[in-house]
Scaffold this motif. Structure first.
Motif, PDB file in Angstrom:
ATOM      1  N   ILE A 109       0.758  -1.301   0.192  1.00  0.00           N
ATOM      2  CA  ILE A 109       0.063  -0.021   0.092  1.00  0.00           C
ATOM      3  C   ILE A 109       0.792   1.089   0.138  1.00  0.00           C
ATOM      4  O   ILE A 109       0.694   2.158  -0.686  1.00  0.00           O
ATOM      5  N   THR A 110       2.169   1.412   0.759  1.00  0.00           N
ATOM      6  CA  THR A 110       3.081   2.365   0.759  1.00  0.00           C
ATOM      7  C   THR A 110       3.509   2.509  -0.636  1.00  0.00           C
ATOM      8  O   THR A 110       3.615   3.777  -1.194  1.00  0.00           O
ATOM      9  N   VAL A 111       3.918   1.631  -1.246  1.00  0.00           N
ATOM     10  CA  VAL A 111       4.688   1.641  -2.434  1.00  0.00           C
ATOM     11  C   VAL A 111       3.568   2.280  -3.493  1.00  0.00           C
ATOM     12  O   VAL A 111       3.693   3.249  -4.327  1.00  0.00           O
ATOM     13  N   SER A 112       2.145   1.734  -3.458  1.00  0.00           N
ATOM     14  CA  SER A 112       0.982   2.556  -4.172  1.00  0.00           C
ATOM     15  C   SER A 112       0.894   3.892  -4.178  1.00  0.00           C
ATOM     16  O   SER A 112       0.956   4.657  -5.007  1.00  0.00           O
ATOM     17  N   ARG A 113       1.224   4.049  -2.644  1.00  0.00           N
ATOM     18  CA  ARG A 113       0.750   5.496  -2.485  1.00  0.00           C
ATOM     19  C   ARG A 113       1.646   6.550  -2.779  1.00  0.00           C
ATOM     20  O   ARG A 113       1.661   7.642  -3.108  1.00  0.00           O
ATOM     21  N   ALA A 114       3.164   5.790  -2.718  1.00  0.00           N
ATOM     22  CA  ALA A 114       4.242   6.582  -3.097  1.00  0.00           C
ATOM     23  C   ALA A 114       3.834   7.037  -4.760  1.00  0.00           C
ATOM     24  O   ALA A 114       4.643   8.029  -5.145  1.00  0.00           O
ATOM     25  N   LEU A 115       3.852   6.112  -5.351  1.00  0.00           N
ATOM     26  CA  LEU A 115       3.465   6.166  -6.769  1.00  0.00           C
ATOM     27  C   LEU A 115       2.366   7.174  -7.201  1.00  0.00           C
ATOM     28  O   LEU A 115       2.336   8.069  -8.060  1.00  0.00           O
ATOM     29  N   ARG A 116       1.271   7.146  -6.457  1.00  0.00           N
ATOM     30  CA  ARG A 116       0.175   7.866  -6.626  1.00  0.00           C
ATOM     31  C   ARG A 116       0.106   9.188  -6.105  1.00  0.00           C
ATOM     32  O   ARG A 116      -0.345  10.253  -6.625  1.00  0.00           O
ATOM     33  N   LEU A 143      -7.416   4.681   3.129  1.00  0.00           N
ATOM     34  CA  LEU A 143      -7.217   5.507   1.917  1.00  0.00           C
ATOM     35  C   LEU A 143      -6.613   7.094   2.363  1.00  0.00           C
ATOM     36  O   LEU A 143      -6.005   7.638   1.775  1.00  0.00           O
ATOM     37  N   GLY A 144      -6.783   7.235   3.730  1.00  0.00           N
ATOM     38  CA  GLY A 144      -6.265   8.358   4.094  1.00  0.00           C
ATOM     39  C   GLY A 144      -4.913   8.269   4.931  1.00  0.00           C
ATOM     40  O   GLY A 144      -4.518   8.995   5.349  1.00  0.00           O
ATOM     41  N   GLY A 145      -4.469   7.047   4.553  1.00  0.00           N
ATOM     42  CA  GLY A 145      -3.206   6.725   5.173  1.00  0.00           C
ATOM     43  C   GLY A 145      -3.067   6.120   6.520  1.00  0.00           C
ATOM     44  O   GLY A 145      -2.068   6.114   7.187  1.00  0.00           O
ATOM     45  N   GLY A 146      -3.965   5.887   7.183  1.00  0.00           N
ATOM     46  CA  GLY A 146      -3.997   5.437   8.433  1.00  0.00           C
ATOM     47  C   GLY A 146      -4.265   3.854   8.414  1.00  0.00           C
ATOM     48  O   GLY A 146      -4.276   3.270   7.399  1.00  0.00           O
ATOM     49  N   THR A 147      -4.295   3.358   9.637  1.00  0.00           N
ATOM     50  CA  THR A 147      -4.803   1.814   9.814  1.00  0.00           C
ATOM     51  C   THR A 147      -5.922   1.796  10.541  1.00  0.00           C
ATOM     52  O   THR A 147      -6.070   2.182  11.827  1.00  0.00           O
ATOM     53  N   PRO A 148      -6.759   0.884  10.206  1.00  0.00           N
ATOM     54  CA  PRO A 148      -7.935   0.401  10.973  1.00  0.00           C
ATOM     55  C   PRO A 148      -7.800  -0.216  12.348  1.00  0.00           C
ATOM     56  O   PRO A 148      -6.738  -0.876  12.268  1.00  0.00           O
ATOM     57  N   GLU A 149      -8.579   0.121  13.178  1.00  0.00           N
ATOM     58  CA  GLU A 149      -8.371  -0.364  14.569  1.00  0.00           C
ATOM     59  C   GLU A 149      -8.300  -2.002  14.380  1.00  0.00           C
ATOM     60  O   GLU A 149      -7.615  -2.562  15.150  1.00  0.00           O
ATOM     61  N   ARG A 150      -9.173  -2.391  13.451  1.00  0.00           N
ATOM     62  CA  ARG A 150      -9.377  -3.873  13.367  1.00  0.00           C
ATOM     63  C   ARG A 150      -9.287  -4.040  11.811  1.00  0.00           C
ATOM     64  O   ARG A 150     -10.223  -3.406  11.138  1.00  0.00           O
ATOM     65  N   GLY A 151      -8.697  -5.108  11.333  1.00  0.00           N
ATOM     66  CA  GLY A 151      -8.518  -5.240   9.805  1.00  0.00           C
ATOM     67  C   GLY A 151      -9.546  -6.208   9.463  1.00  0.00           C
ATOM     68  O   GLY A 151      -9.981  -6.565   8.033  1.00  0.00           O
ATOM     69  N   ILE A 152     -10.208  -6.916  10.426  1.00  0.00           N
ATOM     70  CA  ILE A 152     -11.205  -7.993  10.359  1.00  0.00           C
ATOM     71  C   ILE A 152     -12.397  -7.789  11.172  1.00  0.00           C
ATOM     72  O   ILE A 152     -12.071  -7.720  12.505  1.00  0.00           O
TER      73      ILE A 152
END
Length: 345
Positions: free
Chosen positions: A23-30, A323-332
């Motif tokens: 995700i960080t790679v994608s964000r760095a590109l976009r 999408l805002g660059g954060g991490t949800p409290e839970r991924g599932i």
């Protein structure tokens, strides 16, 4: 010939070498302005080492976020691709709408397609995402084919799966136990004293889990399905009517039938009424989903309740956080199910 020579480098290889997430790679590109300079440098070095994506995105990264002349005016994607299993099923449309209500105020737009429970369609749609370059992807289901799972990971964007509860989602998940939903109906039919009981639904995917749970619920009462009828594809009212006609033509009368979705079950109710059968007096019927029509139809449909709006809202909030660059409290996240008992059985 080595594996690396057979296929182009993937984004996860760049991420591994750079010591960051895909995700960080994608964000760095976009959106390179949102990525720390030291990470951008490591990502750029990894791109040059692997030869990944020698395109305008990489040129933009190399320039520290300044758009290249050839891509002047280009902006990061605000498109979220949402793929539903059956576009005619109100459950899925409600979930997508609820997700959109979370994402659209932040400037994102959802584009919807239908997989129709088809691996071929699912694969073709996932392959199209490489050119589409969405900001995120949502499915009303989970992706089973490993090739498709790998293709989605390689996009480097948030991926949301729903409507099931596997232990190994691709990225994020808002789901429920289809097994438990089926078990609730099996237990209920057993407690009502029904003995000759049928199951109608998909023979693959989450349909298998619902049937397995249904069998466990029946087994608690010393029962097993008297008939199993497979209905594949995006089944609706017409398929439900046909399924009921098939069940009624199989010989010894049934006491009850569990249908794998509400549209099938309601179609079955219509067919029973057309034939002059009393529900539940002659045959009890239950569904799965609790769409709005389940309560409005006569008799009201007994069904497993899924809160589609809640699934959509939760999925939307998790996607927006990522999408805002954060991490949800839970991924599932697990959504609880309940059995709604109405007059049909």
């Amino acid at each position: 010939m080595t594996d690396s020579e057979k296929r182009p480098p993937r984004i996860d290889e760049v991420a591994r070498i750079a010591g960051v997430s895909p995700i960080t790679v994608s964000r760095a590109l976009r959106q390179p302005e949102k990525v720390a300079e030291d990470k951008r440098r490591r990502i750029q070095a990894a791109i040059e080492q692997t030869g990944y994506a020698p395109n305008q995105d990489a040129i933009r990264l190399r320039s520290g976020g300044r758009p290249a002349a050839a891509s002047a005016g280009a902006a990061p994607s605000t498109l979220v691709a949402a793929f539903v299993s059956n576009i005619a099923n109100p459950q899925f449309s409600r979930a997508v709408r609820a997700c959109a209500e979370v994402l659209e105020p932040a400037g994102y737009r959802l584009m919807t397609g239908e997989t129709a429970y088809s691996y071929a369609r699912e694969t073709a749609m996932i392959q199209s995402l490489r050119d589409l370059k969405p900001a995120a992807v949502l499915f009303t289901g989970v992706i089973e084919l490993e090739g498709n799972r790998e293709a989605l990971r390689s996009l480097g964007v948030p991926v949301m799966e729903t409507w099931a509860y596997p232990q190994d989602p691709i990225d994020m998940l808002v789901g429920f136990s289809n097994f438990d939903g089926g078990r609730l109906v099996g237990e209920h039919f057993g407690e009502r004293g029904y003995r000759r009981i049928a199951y109608v639904g998909r023979g693959g995917g989450r349909g298998v889990l619902r049937l397995q749970g249904f069998k466990e619920g029946l087994a608690k009462h010393g029962l097993r399905p008297a008939a199993e009828l497979s209905v594949e594809g995006p089944a609706g009212l017409a398929e439900g009517r046909q399924a009921m006609a098939t069940l009624l033509g199989q010989g010894e009368p049934l006491d009850a039938a569990f249908f794998g979705n509400d549209l099938l079950a309601i179609g079955a109710l219509f067919e029973a009424r057309r034939r002059g059968l009393a529900v539940p007096g002659d045959l009890a019927v239950a569904g799965f989903g609790d769409i709005e029509l389940a309560e409005a139809v006569e008799p009201g449909l007994t069904t497993v309740r899924i809160d589609s709006d809640d699934i959509g809202r939760r999925a939307g909030r998790m996607l927006l956080t990522r999408l805002g660059g954060g991490t949800p409290e839970r991924g599932i996240e697990l959504v609880e199910l309940s059995l709604v008992v109405r007059a049909s059985g």
